[in-house]
Design a protein around this motif. Structure first.
Motif, PDB file in Angstrom:
ATOM      1  N   ARG A 114       0.733   4.382  -2.439  1.00  0.00           N
ATOM      2  CA  ARG A 114       0.638   5.157  -2.228  1.00  0.00           C
ATOM      3  C   ARG A 114       2.364   6.219  -2.540  1.00  0.00           C
ATOM      4  O   ARG A 114       1.631   7.335  -3.550  1.00  0.00           O
ATOM      5  CB  ARG A 114       1.023   5.399  -0.492  1.00  0.00           C
ATOM      6  CG  ARG A 114       0.002   7.155   0.207  1.00  0.00           C
ATOM      7  CD  ARG A 114       0.026   6.786   1.389  1.00  0.00           C
ATOM      8  NE  ARG A 114      -1.286   5.617   1.444  1.00  0.00           N
ATOM      9  CZ  ARG A 114      -0.779   4.985   2.373  1.00  0.00           C
ATOM     10  NH1 ARG A 114       0.310   4.486   2.387  1.00  0.00           N
ATOM     11  NH2 ARG A 114      -2.295   3.826   2.817  1.00  0.00           N
ATOM     12  N   ASP A 115       2.815   5.911  -2.583  1.00  0.00           N
ATOM     13  CA  ASP A 115       4.417   6.265  -2.995  1.00  0.00           C
ATOM     14  C   ASP A 115       4.164   7.560  -4.552  1.00  0.00           C
ATOM     15  O   ASP A 115       4.722   8.335  -5.138  1.00  0.00           O
ATOM     16  CB  ASP A 115       5.741   5.504  -3.008  1.00  0.00           C
ATOM     17  CG  ASP A 115       5.738   5.796  -1.521  1.00  0.00           C
ATOM     18  OD1 ASP A 115       5.423   6.560  -0.790  1.00  0.00           O
ATOM     19  OD2 ASP A 115       6.607   5.664  -0.611  1.00  0.00           O
ATOM     20  N   GLN A 116       3.540   5.995  -5.125  1.00  0.00           N
ATOM     21  CA  GLN A 116       3.379   6.724  -7.032  1.00  0.00           C
ATOM     22  C   GLN A 116       1.994   7.246  -6.400  1.00  0.00           C
ATOM     23  O   GLN A 116       1.679   7.661  -8.152  1.00  0.00           O
ATOM     24  CB  GLN A 116       2.875   4.659  -7.083  1.00  0.00           C
ATOM     25  CG  GLN A 116       4.316   4.159  -7.649  1.00  0.00           C
ATOM     26  CD  GLN A 116       3.611   2.533  -8.120  1.00  0.00           C
ATOM     27  OE1 GLN A 116       2.356   2.792  -8.624  1.00  0.00           O
ATOM     28  NE2 GLN A 116       4.802   1.625  -7.702  1.00  0.00           N
TER      29      GLN A 116
ATOM     30  N   ALA B 166      -7.929   0.589  -4.396  1.00  0.00           N
ATOM     31  CA  ALA B 166      -6.736   1.139  -3.719  1.00  0.00           C
ATOM     32  C   ALA B 166      -7.593   1.016  -2.710  1.00  0.00           C
ATOM     33  O   ALA B 166      -7.936   2.149  -1.489  1.00  0.00           O
ATOM     34  CB  ALA B 166      -7.030   2.864  -4.265  1.00  0.00           C
TER      35      ALA B 166
ATOM     36  N   GLU C  66      -1.458   7.049  -6.032  1.00  0.00           N
ATOM     37  CA  GLU C  66      -2.381   6.621  -5.479  1.00  0.00           C
ATOM     38  C   GLU C  66      -3.091   6.476  -4.239  1.00  0.00           C
ATOM     39  O   GLU C  66      -2.302   6.798  -3.396  1.00  0.00           O
ATOM     40  CB  GLU C  66      -2.561   5.056  -5.767  1.00  0.00           C
ATOM     41  CG  GLU C  66      -2.084   4.380  -7.090  1.00  0.00           C
ATOM     42  CD  GLU C  66      -3.035   4.778  -8.326  1.00  0.00           C
ATOM     43  OE1 GLU C  66      -4.002   4.611  -7.740  1.00  0.00           O
ATOM     44  OE2 GLU C  66      -2.836   4.574  -8.943  1.00  0.00           O
ATOM     45  N   ASP C  67      -4.701   7.338  -4.146  1.00  0.00           N
ATOM     46  CA  ASP C  67      -4.828   7.824  -2.729  1.00  0.00           C
ATOM     47  C   ASP C  67      -5.763   6.087  -2.432  1.00  0.00           C
ATOM     48  O   ASP C  67      -7.218   5.690  -2.720  1.00  0.00           O
ATOM     49  CB  ASP C  67      -6.520   7.963  -3.705  1.00  0.00           C
ATOM     50  CG  ASP C  67      -7.229   8.208  -2.036  1.00  0.00           C
ATOM     51  OD1 ASP C  67      -6.996   8.922  -1.113  1.00  0.00           O
ATOM     52  OD2 ASP C  67      -9.058   9.114  -2.358  1.00  0.00           O
ATOM     53  N   VAL C  68      -4.621   5.496  -1.862  1.00  0.00           N
ATOM     54  CA  VAL C  68      -5.212   4.252  -1.026  1.00  0.00           C
ATOM     55  C   VAL C  68      -5.408   4.138   0.150  1.00  0.00           C
ATOM     56  O   VAL C  68      -5.173   5.049   1.245  1.00  0.00           O
ATOM     57  CB  VAL C  68      -3.162   3.537  -1.050  1.00  0.00           C
ATOM     58  CG1 VAL C  68      -3.382   2.172  -0.140  1.00  0.00           C
ATOM     59  CG2 VAL C  68      -2.517   3.425  -2.667  1.00  0.00           C
ATOM     60  N   ILE C  69      -6.333   3.221   1.001  1.00  0.00           N
ATOM     61  CA  ILE C  69      -7.371   3.581   1.985  1.00  0.00           C
ATOM     62  C   ILE C  69      -6.212   2.272   2.871  1.00  0.00           C
ATOM     63  O   ILE C  69      -6.835   1.589   2.074  1.00  0.00           O
ATOM     64  CB  ILE C  69      -8.730   3.727   2.138  1.00  0.00           C
ATOM     65  CG1 ILE C  69      -8.952   4.945   0.969  1.00  0.00           C
ATOM     66  CG2 ILE C  69      -8.679   3.951   3.620  1.00  0.00           C
ATOM     67  CD1 ILE C  69     -10.397   4.851   0.528  1.00  0.00           C
ATOM     68  N   THR C  70      -5.957   2.360   4.133  1.00  0.00           N
ATOM     69  CA  THR C  70      -5.220   1.523   4.666  1.00  0.00           C
ATOM     70  C   THR C  70      -6.277   0.737   6.101  1.00  0.00           C
ATOM     71  O   THR C  70      -5.304   1.204   6.802  1.00  0.00           O
ATOM     72  CB  THR C  70      -3.782   1.410   4.926  1.00  0.00           C
ATOM     73  OG1 THR C  70      -3.405   2.575   5.467  1.00  0.00           O
ATOM     74  CG2 THR C  70      -2.832   1.931   3.415  1.00  0.00           C
TER      75      THR C  70
ATOM     76  N   ALA D 180       0.533  -1.445  -0.267  1.00  0.00           N
ATOM     77  CA  ALA D 180      -0.010  -0.001   0.014  1.00  0.00           C
ATOM     78  C   ALA D 180       0.829   1.129  -0.307  1.00  0.00           C
ATOM     79  O   ALA D 180       0.308   2.615  -0.759  1.00  0.00           O
ATOM     80  CB  ALA D 180      -1.153  -0.367   1.401  1.00  0.00           C
ATOM     81  N   ALA D 181       1.926   0.822   1.477  1.00  0.00           N
ATOM     82  CA  ALA D 181       2.777   2.596   0.937  1.00  0.00           C
ATOM     83  C   ALA D 181       3.746   3.097  -1.010  1.00  0.00           C
ATOM     84  O   ALA D 181       3.710   3.495  -1.529  1.00  0.00           O
ATOM     85  CB  ALA D 181       3.971   1.870   2.041  1.00  0.00           C
TER      86      ALA D 181
ATOM     87  N   ASP E 118     -12.411   7.254   6.465  1.00  0.00           N
ATOM     88  CA  ASP E 118     -11.716   6.938   5.448  1.00  0.00           C
ATOM     89  C   ASP E 118     -12.114   5.383   5.403  1.00  0.00           C
ATOM     90  O   ASP E 118     -12.343   4.702   4.912  1.00  0.00           O
ATOM     91  CB  ASP E 118      -9.975   6.562   6.120  1.00  0.00           C
ATOM     92  CG  ASP E 118      -9.124   7.952   6.168  1.00  0.00           C
ATOM     93  OD1 ASP E 118      -9.881   8.300   5.242  1.00  0.00           O
ATOM     94  OD2 ASP E 118      -8.489   7.920   6.729  1.00  0.00           O
TER      95      ASP E 118
END
Length: 396
Positions: free
Chosen positions: A27-29, A355, A31-35, A23-24, A380
């Motif tokens: 996110r670094d790329q 995501a 993306e709106d990732v929810i974790t 996921a990280a 979230d």
């Protein structure tokens, strides 16, 4: 020549850590990732606790078992909350409850010794047992019976080589909580098997909702001398990164655990130890607020997950995890035409296409399920669940 030890061949990478890393990366790329995958409260630690940690410049080495004021605070807490009476030398502190569990296993297991573990279970239990030279004996506990170990199943699983039973209540990942009567029924089996010890992992003790917490050493006083009670401040006090867990149990075991720790980590951070004294002694009024927020989030998450086509989720009684079955999506096709064959496939689909980072149940020795942590903000969690609903609707 490889530097990898043969013992590592039986150890899996942590699925929760692996999902967090993936996921990280996304996110670094950008993306709106929810974790909702991490087992970590999103609340800030109360300022009084952090201030106690840095007061007076307490930055020197401490004893292996940790400073006496902390062990005294733990001793009083166990007495106040559960009526358990431990001497200060019966208490040890480690770098989180996980290290305390591992120290106990490494200090007590000989090659081939068995450890009974009800599943679903923490991703680390079986691997810690294997790394310590033991053999994990996994007992599937089905959803119909609340994901909890039943006395008959325990009785059948015990052999002359059984050294430990690990009980985690409230449970990661299911949120199951063992009540007093259920512990007494298990204790009745253990009375007939005096060679079996109990490792009671109570790290989520303060986070219960629809069930009263109970711990084995208090419920069955005759098993006190065979029980290691493990707890800590990570979950209830939002101190995950401060790494303070503790164990209370038989003096000989605690001494052996201290021997292990003395040659490995030595002790946890001195700053963390003094912060933990404040956490345990300062009234812990924040826990009620934390638990109330978790309860609200739980109800929202469970309600939404049960709206998703192919998912079904029982209501957890404690901790901050939902553990929905995803059996209804197995065999369905994704928009790209590929079939979802496992819970790991489903988790990968949720992360890659929607995501949302969840942990597959296979990491907890239970399929087909996924684990969702509701230790994130309500905003979230609502967004994550809406995405999961949409992901399920996109399957055919």
């Amino acid at each position: 020549m490889s530097l990898g030890a043969e013992r590592l061949s039986v150890v899996r990478p942590s699925e929760t850590k692996a999902m967090a890393a993936r996921a990280a990366e996304l996110r670094d790329q950008g993306e709106d990732v929810i974790t909702p995958s991490a087992g970590e409260p999103d609340f800030d630690m109360p300022s009084a606790i952090s201030e106690a940690g840095i007061r007076d410049g307490r930055t020197k080495y401490t004893p292996v078992a940790e400073v006496k004021p902390l062990r005294e605070a733990i001793r009083k807490s166990l007495g106040r909350d559960h009526g358990l009476d431990y001497g200060i030398d019966q208490i040890t502190v480690g770098c989180g409850a996980k290290q305390v569990v591992f120290n106990a296993l490494l200090a007590s297991l000989d090659p081939g010794d068995e450890v009974v573990i009800p599943t679903p279970c923490s991703v680390s239990y079986p691997d810690m047992v294997a790394l310590a030279g033991g053999r994990p004996v996994l007992i599937p506990c089905d959803e119909f019976h609340g994901f909890k170990l039943r006395p008959k199943a325990l009785d059948v699983a015990i052999t002359p080589r059984t050294k430990w039973l690990i009980l985690n209540s409230p449970c990661n990942p299911t949120g199951a909580v063992y009540g007093r009567s259920e512990l007494l029924a298990l204790a009745e089996v253990l009375r007939r098997r005096p060679h079996v010890h109990v490792l009671s992992d109570d790290i989520y003790e303060k986070l219960t909702y629809s069930a009263a917490f109970a711990t084995m050493a208090a419920v069955a006083p005759d098993l006190y001398a065979r029980t290691l009670t493990v707890n800590g401040v990570s979950k209830a006090d939002a101190m995950t990164g401060w790494r303070v867990g503790y164990g209370a149990g038989p003096l000989a075991l605690i001494k052996a655990m201290n021997l292990v720790q003395g040659q490995t980590s030595s002790h946890t951070s001195s700053i963390s130890q003094y912060a933990a004294i404040e956490a345990l002694s300062g009234g812990r009024h924040h826990i009620e607020e934390f638990a109330s927020a978790f309860l609200e989030r739980r109800d929202v998450v469970i309600g939404k997950l049960n709206q998703a086509d192919g998912l079904s989720c029982r209501v957890p009684a404690g901790a901050f995890y939902a553990f929905p079955s995803c059996a209804g999506v197995i065999g369905k096709r994704k928009p790209d035409g590929k079939v979802i064959e496992t819970d790991a496939d489903f988790a990968t689909y949720l992360l890659g296409a929607f995501a949302v980072a969840v942990v597959p149940g296979s990491g907890f020795m239970a399929s087909p399920y996924i684990r969702i942590s509701y230790a994130s903000s309500l905003e979230d969690l609502t967004r994550a669940c809406d995405r999961i609903i949409a992901a399920c609707a996109a399957l055919s």
